[in-house]
Write an enzyme that holds these catalytic residues in place. Structure first.
Site, short mmCIF file in Angstrom:
data_model
loop_
_atom_site.label_atom_id
_atom_site.label_comp_id
_atom_site.label_asym_id
_atom_site.label_seq_id
_atom_site.Cartn_x
_atom_site.Cartn_y
_atom_site.Cartn_z
N LYS A 85 0.73 -1.07 -0.09
CA LYS A 85 -0.19 -0.09 0.02
C LYS A 85 1.03 1.20 0.14
O LYS A 85 1.94 1.35 0.91
CB LYS A 85 -0.92 0.07 1.15
CG LYS A 85 -1.98 1.11 1.30
CD LYS A 85 -2.76 1.14 2.53
CE LYS A 85 -3.74 2.00 2.74
NZ LYS A 85 -4.64 1.86 3.87
N SER A 159 -9.41 1.62 3.11
CA SER A 159 -8.61 2.36 2.13
C SER A 159 -7.62 1.54 1.49
O SER A 159 -6.79 1.97 0.63
CB SER A 159 -7.89 3.33 2.82
OG SER A 159 -7.02 2.99 3.79
N SER A 183 -9.85 -0.46 7.26
CA SER A 183 -9.09 -0.49 5.92
C SER A 183 -8.48 -1.54 5.63
O SER A 183 -8.09 -1.58 4.33
CB SER A 183 -8.18 0.86 5.93
OG SER A 183 -9.00 2.20 6.07
#
Length: 472
Positions: A85, A159, A183
């Site tokens: 990420k 996210s 997330s």
């Protein structure tokens, strides 16, 4: 020795990839080339990848193959392609946080990335996220829409949505995400993956001393419980800079391989967030899972968790985390309009306000954990609503975006405040063709019980490892 083909890659998770590369059945270079080929084949329709690291990944793979040929002992993740990420620093790539605020490549890896590489994993790319991970939808002015491999008209959640889409489509066996309010769990539920948010302080945030204060942590999104556990055993452990430190030393992979014993499991579909009503599909998934757990021999009962309100603890840390990250970027003016609005709206979060929020965190945690006086594990929906069509954030400012996010975080965010481990466990697809996930929450420091129980459910009710259309 034969090479791993593109069509073989989806069938090899973390454990199987390590077996192939350590026995010499496949070279690391072949595995990495296959991952890069799948990214090229599928990312155009998903937009999961932010920065591709093809040349460096091939070089890393060749180095690992040469080391093995020279007799060096392979690491526990030898040859596993991973994605990261884009809020975690990867040496040589810009740490973008999902936007354009930075432009200088990172000089060094974040500690969790360093640990992955030291264990033999190969970083092939960074993945998309909403700017600073503020929303449970992977959309931004910079990155556009990231799409769900199960239905490209739908969000993969967020996210960590780019990582979820990459893993669910078979680009890589596993990827790193982060969880500050759900997330890891939200995109895992949306994309049919196993996603465990670990105990606060279990995974280092170094070089930073914290991630969104007491809320955030890094962790993997995986196709299986064991794959998640294998990665956690590599990345877990604090450093001297970490503000929070978890307890317990039980290896996670060992926990995922053993029976959980007979547990007291309480289930509830009551949301933490008032005014949110869970979709009937998610209510049914909890009830079906409760019946399965009862059939497996557990003591299962409906409970009222008597949730505390986490708002006074969560909201200041949310705004404080966004402001800290925005203050640290090179080009504040390049942040998207909604992020700059969020920054302004959070100006009331002074150090004194944050101190009060952290004190409130301790009170919320004490109240939330009272449910574990009576049960060993709490079963709830992972999210309230089904995955939304892409474009959720279009035209919305901070307030309307926050309202749109409420159903996604209605069951998840409390456990970031409390710090407890919590996992999204796949239930398979619903009638609408999209995955369903339920949440399992454990006692403080008790990831091993969640992993053992999740693995038992996985064996009794296997879920699809890949989204339809990505098996070849």
């Amino acid at each position: 020795m034969t090479d791993l083909s593109v069509t073989d890659l989806p069938r090899a998770g973390v454990a199987e990839t390590v077996r192939l590369t350590t026995t010499g059945e496949r070279t690391v270079r072949a595995v990495v080339d296959a991952a890069l080929a799948r990214i090229q084949a599928h990312d155009g329709g998903l937009n999961a990848v932010s920065q591709l690291r093809a040349d460096r990944a091939r070089s890393d793979a060749d180095r690992l193959d040469a080391a093995r040929a020279a007799g060096e002992a392979p690491g526990p993740l030898h040859g596993v392609p991973v994605v990261i990420k884009e809020e975690l620093a990867v040496e040589g790539l810009v740490t973008t946080f999902g936007g354009e605020g930075n432009s200088t490549p990172a000089a060094a890896d974040a500690e969790v990335v360093r640990r992955l590489r030291a264990a033999g994993a190969v970083v092939v790319a960074t993945t998309t996220m909403p700017e600073f991970g503020a929303w449970p939808f992977t959309e931004s002015a910079s990155r556009g829409y990231t799409r769900n491999p199960w239905d490209r008209t739908r969000t993969p959640g967020g996210s960590s949505g780019g990582t979820a889409a990459a893993v669910a489509s078979g680009m890589v066996p596993v990827g790193m995400g982060g969880d500050g309010g759900g997330s890891i769990r939200i995109p895992s539920a949306a994309c049919g993956l196993f996603g465990l948010k670990p105990q606060r302080g279990r995974v280092t945030s170094a070089p930073a001393d914290q991630l969104w204060w007491a809320l955030g942590t890094a962790g993997p999104l995986a196709r299986s419980v064991l794959d998640s556990a294998l990665v956690y055993d590599v990345v877990r452990g604090h450093t001297e800079v970490d503000r929070w430190r978890a307890g317990g030393t039980d290896p996670f992979a060992a926990a995922a391989r053993r029976e959980p014993g007979r547990l007291r499991i309480g289930w509830s579909t009551k949301p933490v967030t008032r005014g949110v009503r869970p979709d009937p599909v998610h209510v049914q998934a909890v009830q079906d899972t409760a019946r399965l757990l009862s059939d497996l021999g557990h003591d299962v009962r409906e409970v009222d968790p008597h949730y505390p309100d986490p708002t006074l603890a969560f909201v200041p840390q949310f705004f404080g985390g966004i402001r800290d990250e925005a203050d640290a970027v090179e080009h504040f003016s390049r942040l998207e309009r909604r992020t700059r609005e969020t920054y302004r709206l959070g100006s009331w979060v002074t150090p004194r306000v944050l101190d009060r929020a952290l004190a409130a965190t301790e009170k919320v945690a004490a109240k939330a954990n009272r449910v574990f006086d009576h049960v060993d594990v709490l079963l709830t929906p992972a999210v309230a609503h089904r995955p939304a069509p892409v474009g959720v954030l279009d035209g919305k400012g901070t307030v309307r975006s926050a309202l749109a996010a409420m159903p996604a975080i209605a069951y998840a965010a409390l456990w970031n405040v409390a710090g407890n481990p919590a996992a999204s466990l796949p239930c398979g697809p619903a009638a609408d063709g999209l995955p369903v996930g339920v949440q399992l929450v454990g006692r403080t420091d008790d990831e091993p019980t969640l992993l053992s129980l999740s693995a038992q459910v996985e064996a009794a009710r296997p879920w699809p490892l890949l989204a339809p259309g990505y098996a070849g």
